[in-house]
Design a protein around this motif. Structure first.
Motif, mmCIF file in Angstrom:
data_model
loop_
_atom_site.group_PDB
_atom_site.id
_atom_site.type_symbol
_atom_site.label_atom_id
_atom_site.label_comp_id
_atom_site.label_asym_id
_atom_site.label_seq_id
_atom_site.Cartn_x
_atom_site.Cartn_y
_atom_site.Cartn_z
ATOM 1 N N GLY A 66 0.836 -1.208 0.000
ATOM 2 C CA GLY A 66 0.000 0.000 0.000
ATOM 3 C C GLY A 66 0.864 1.249 0.000
ATOM 4 O O GLY A 66 0.475 2.295 0.510
ATOM 5 N N ALA A 67 2.059 1.145 -0.615
ATOM 6 C CA ALA A 67 3.049 2.231 -0.562
ATOM 7 C C ALA A 67 2.562 3.505 -1.235
ATOM 8 O O ALA A 67 2.965 4.595 -0.850
ATOM 9 N N SER A 68 1.675 3.371 -2.231
ATOM 10 C CA SER A 68 1.223 4.570 -2.939
ATOM 11 C C SER A 68 -0.094 5.102 -2.377
ATOM 12 O O SER A 68 -0.656 6.054 -2.918
ATOM 13 N N ILE A 90 -1.845 6.597 3.630
ATOM 14 C CA ILE A 90 -1.054 6.290 4.836
ATOM 15 C C ILE A 90 0.341 5.817 4.424
ATOM 16 O O ILE A 90 1.351 6.204 5.020
ATOM 17 N N ALA A 98 4.748 -2.536 -2.558
ATOM 18 C CA ALA A 98 3.701 -3.010 -3.465
ATOM 19 C C ALA A 98 2.492 -2.106 -3.366
ATOM 20 O O ALA A 98 2.276 -1.455 -2.340
ATOM 21 N N CYS A 154 -0.268 -1.369 4.625
ATOM 22 C CA CYS A 154 -1.087 -0.150 4.620
ATOM 23 C C CYS A 154 -2.182 -0.239 3.564
ATOM 24 O O CYS A 154 -2.579 0.770 2.994
ATOM 25 N N SER A 176 -6.967 -4.425 2.442
ATOM 26 C CA SER A 176 -7.274 -5.621 1.669
ATOM 27 C C SER A 176 -7.407 -6.866 2.547
ATOM 28 O O SER A 176 -6.492 -7.212 3.308
ATOM 29 N N ASN A 183 -4.596 -2.027 8.860
ATOM 30 C CA ASN A 183 -5.648 -2.741 8.135
ATOM 31 C C ASN A 183 -6.442 -3.606 9.112
ATOM 32 O O ASN A 183 -5.895 -4.503 9.752
ATOM 33 N N GLU A 217 -12.564 5.668 4.734
ATOM 34 C CA GLU A 217 -11.963 4.441 4.223
ATOM 35 C C GLU A 217 -11.797 4.558 2.706
ATOM 36 O O GLU A 217 -12.483 5.373 2.070
ATOM 37 N N ILE A 239 -4.713 11.090 8.170
ATOM 38 C CA ILE A 239 -3.526 10.499 7.565
ATOM 39 C C ILE A 239 -2.303 10.656 8.465
ATOM 40 O O ILE A 239 -1.577 9.691 8.728
HETATM 41 N N1 LIG Z 1 -7.297 7.222 6.709
HETATM 42 C C1 LIG Z 1 -7.441 7.048 8.032
HETATM 43 O O1 LIG Z 1 -7.747 7.979 8.787
HETATM 44 C C2 LIG Z 1 -7.192 5.686 8.626
HETATM 45 C C3 LIG Z 1 -7.263 5.535 10.021
HETATM 46 C C4 LIG Z 1 -7.011 4.270 10.579
HETATM 47 C C5 LIG Z 1 -6.737 3.202 9.742
HETATM 48 N N2 LIG Z 1 -6.703 3.379 8.395
HETATM 49 C C6 LIG Z 1 -6.409 2.227 7.556
HETATM 50 O O2 LIG Z 1 -5.192 2.437 6.848
HETATM 51 C C7 LIG Z 1 -5.194 1.635 5.656
HETATM 52 C C8 LIG Z 1 -4.777 2.510 4.477
HETATM 53 O O3 LIG Z 1 -5.704 3.554 4.326
HETATM 54 P P1 LIG Z 1 -5.479 4.678 3.217
HETATM 55 O O4 LIG Z 1 -6.404 5.767 3.595
HETATM 56 O O5 LIG Z 1 -4.033 4.955 3.060
HETATM 57 O O6 LIG Z 1 -6.028 3.902 1.890
HETATM 58 P P2 LIG Z 1 -5.651 4.205 0.355
HETATM 59 O O7 LIG Z 1 -5.208 5.608 0.181
HETATM 60 O O8 LIG Z 1 -6.786 3.717 -0.463
HETATM 61 O O9 LIG Z 1 -4.383 3.262 0.076
HETATM 62 C C9 LIG Z 1 -4.509 1.857 0.032
HETATM 63 C C10 LIG Z 1 -3.253 1.303 -0.593
HETATM 64 O O10 LIG Z 1 -3.340 -0.117 -0.586
HETATM 65 C C11 LIG Z 1 -3.051 -0.607 -1.906
HETATM 66 N N3 LIG Z 1 -3.720 -1.883 -2.107
HETATM 67 C C12 LIG Z 1 -5.050 -2.137 -2.140
HETATM 68 N N4 LIG Z 1 -5.254 -3.450 -2.351
HETATM 69 C C13 LIG Z 1 -4.035 -4.025 -2.439
HETATM 70 C C14 LIG Z 1 -3.590 -5.347 -2.684
HETATM 71 N N5 LIG Z 1 -4.447 -6.369 -2.841
HETATM 72 N N6 LIG Z 1 -2.249 -5.595 -2.734
HETATM 73 C C15 LIG Z 1 -1.356 -4.579 -2.559
HETATM 74 N N7 LIG Z 1 -1.732 -3.297 -2.324
HETATM 75 C C16 LIG Z 1 -3.054 -3.036 -2.276
HETATM 76 C C17 LIG Z 1 -3.541 0.491 -2.826
HETATM 77 O O11 LIG Z 1 -2.948 0.342 -4.113
HETATM 78 P P3 LIG Z 1 -3.246 1.372 -5.315
HETATM 79 O O12 LIG Z 1 -2.420 2.607 -5.031
HETATM 80 O O13 LIG Z 1 -2.773 0.604 -6.510
HETATM 81 O O14 LIG Z 1 -4.719 1.640 -5.306
HETATM 82 C C18 LIG Z 1 -3.066 1.723 -2.069
HETATM 83 O O15 LIG Z 1 -1.692 1.944 -2.320
HETATM 84 C C19 LIG Z 1 -6.597 1.044 5.543
HETATM 85 O O16 LIG Z 1 -6.597 -0.270 6.042
HETATM 86 C C20 LIG Z 1 -7.424 1.935 6.474
HETATM 87 O O17 LIG Z 1 -8.537 1.262 7.015
HETATM 88 C C21 LIG Z 1 -6.906 4.592 7.815
#
Ligand SMILES: NC(=O)c1ccc[n+]([C@@H]2O[C@H](COP(=O)([O-])OP(=O)(O)OC[C@H]3O[C@@H](n4cnc5c(N)ncnc54)[C@H](OP(=O)(O)O)[C@@H]3O)[C@@H](O)[C@H]2O)c1
Length: 387
Positions: free
Chosen positions: A29-31, A34, A57, A105, A108, A129, A218, A353
């Motif tokens: 989830g590097a891109s 978070i 990845a 991150c 999934s 996650n 989310e 974030i």
């Molecule tokens: N935002 C908040 O305030 C917050 C608070 C607590 C917890 N969280 C948790 O933190 C996590 C990340 O949140 P985020 O806001 O950063 O989400 P995001 O911006 O949608 O980023 C998710 C990342 O995961 C990658 N990904 C998705 N499916 C994948 C797979 N099967 N294999 C490899 N990589 C995969 C995505 O790839 P692509 O770039 O290719 O789409 C993207 O890089 C989530 O679990 C969320 O519930 C977030």
């Protein structure tokens, strides 16, 4: 075994022999929001343990480099990689040098299903996650068994309340013999933000758009609006308190009609939410007239039975502690054997974030510290990141 390094395809093949002393990181989830912020923290060279990003990845591609990846440079290289097919990245991680921490991150379930394999192989996992810690019993038990067998750890502090000291506090209390009697909580930072906005006069659909823009929601906001996100957090929290519970045991009332949440495309969902604006405008007006406020409340009560877990939008008196939260705050009020005379209260911003990435980074540093003797961090070496 030698495996091609996709980042240098055509230049050289590299193996996965252990590099100079460092704790290696594989970031999934590097891109994402978070993931990117976490990379900035790693690059900022905070902390006393050498960290080396050796794999990255996202949902489309992956990248491995035994010598370490410079965070920003690696994102560009990851974007240039277009092919996620073929080799299984999750299996490749098993061959990376140790000590190794997988930082997941993503949001999934598919990635969370890999935790037992990694943990069983002695690879630590750090993650915000929720799909691992709130998984149904077979996966949850496999995750616990893998940790017990190998000694590797899963750190998931940010799955509930982002950076708030909720989860480990509850685990410590449980380990010290506490027993929960009842609790109530606001566990969704997104819904806290949205309902706060509605009470200040915003249309529900606009408040959700704002929550998405602020980075609270989310990846798919339906997960927040359906109550699934809050229900998963309640499961994680109750498991921390020693309860054998899973998602299907939580009674769940969505914030809006479930039919509005069917859209697979988040942009379409945001448009269809306009259908709920008038209902919520009217609800807020009625609550205001009664000196009440809507909150998305999580609750559990086992004072007279095995325990009832529920997440739902509820109207509560305006002077109730859960009604006093500022938008995006989370809160927990716990009545337990130890907190019998007066409840334990923990409250504060529970999404975002920066806060979440900071919490993941703290978990990562604590995990890396476990390997301090192995990587020789007695010096003051800071984070190692290849330029
Ligand atoms: N935002 C908040 O305030 C917050 C608070 C607590 C917890 N969280 C948790 O933190 C996590 C990340 O949140 P985020 O806001 O950063 O989400 P995001 O911006 O949608 O980023 C998710 C990342 O995961 C990658 N990904 C998705 N499916 C994948 C797979 N099967 N294999 C490899 N990589 C995969 C995505 O790839 P692509 O770039 O290719 O789409 C993207 O890089 C989530 O679990 C969320 O519930 C977030």
């Amino acid at each position: 075994m030698k495996i091609e390094d996709k980042s240098r395809r055509g230049e050289t093949n590299v193996g996965f022999d252990a590099p100079a002393a460092a704790v290696n990181i594989a970031l999934i989830g590097a891109s994402g929001r978070i993931g990117r912020r976490l990379l900035e923290l790693v690059a900022a060279r905070i902390g006393a343990v050498r960290l080396r990003v050796v794999a990255m990845a996202n949902s489309r591609s992956w990248l491995i480099a035994r010598d370490g990846l410079g965070p920003q440079q690696a994102l560009v290289r990851l974007a240039a990689e277009a092919d996620a097919s073929g080799t299984d990245f999750a299996d490749l991680l098993l061959r990376l040098p140790r000590p190794l921490v997988v930082v997941d991150c993503s949001a999934s379930a598919e990635i969370a299903a890999r935790y037992p394999r990694w943990l069983g192989a002695g690879i630590d996992v750090v993650t915000p996650n929720k799909f691992g810690s709130s998984a149904n019993r077979p996966l949850a038990q496999a995750i616990a068994a893998a940790q017990a067998a190998s000694g590797a750890v899963l750190r998931d502090a940010t799955t509930v309340g982002a950076q708030l000291p909720i989860l480990y506090t509850l685990r410590d209390l449980h380990a010290a013999g506490d027993r929960v009697e009842r609790l109530e909580a606001v566990l969704s930072g997104t819904l806290s933000y949205v309902l706060g906005g509605v009470h200040r006069g915003a249309a529900l659909s606009q408040a959700v758009r704002d929550a998405v823009a602020q980075g609270y929601a989310e990846p798919h906001p339906a997960c927040d609006l359906s109550g699934e996100d809050a229900a998963r957090k309640l499961v994680i929290l109750l498991r921390a308190l020693g309860h054998d519970i899973e998602l299907g045991d939580v009674e769940r009332v969505p914030l809006v009609d479930a039919a509005l949440l069917d859209a697979a495309d988040p942009a379409h969902l945001l448009r269809s939410l306009e259908g709920a604006d008038e209902t919520w405008r009217a609800r807020a007006a009625v609550a205001q007239a009664r000196r009440e406020r809507w909150v998305y409340r999580a609750s559990f009560d086992c004072t007279s039975g095995p325990g009832r877990a529920r997440v739902a939008p509820e109207r509560i008196a305006i002077d109730h502690p859960l009604a006093q939260l500022t938008p995006c705050e989370n809160a927990l009020i716990l009545h337990s054997a130890y907190y019998h005379a007066a409840p334990l209260r923990i409250a504060g911003p529970g999404a975002g974030i920066d806060l979440t990435a900071a919490g993941v980074f703290a978990d990562l540093l604590a995990t890396a510290q476990r390997h301090a003797p192995a990587v020789g961090v007695a010096d003051t070496a800071l984070v190692e990141a290849a330029a």
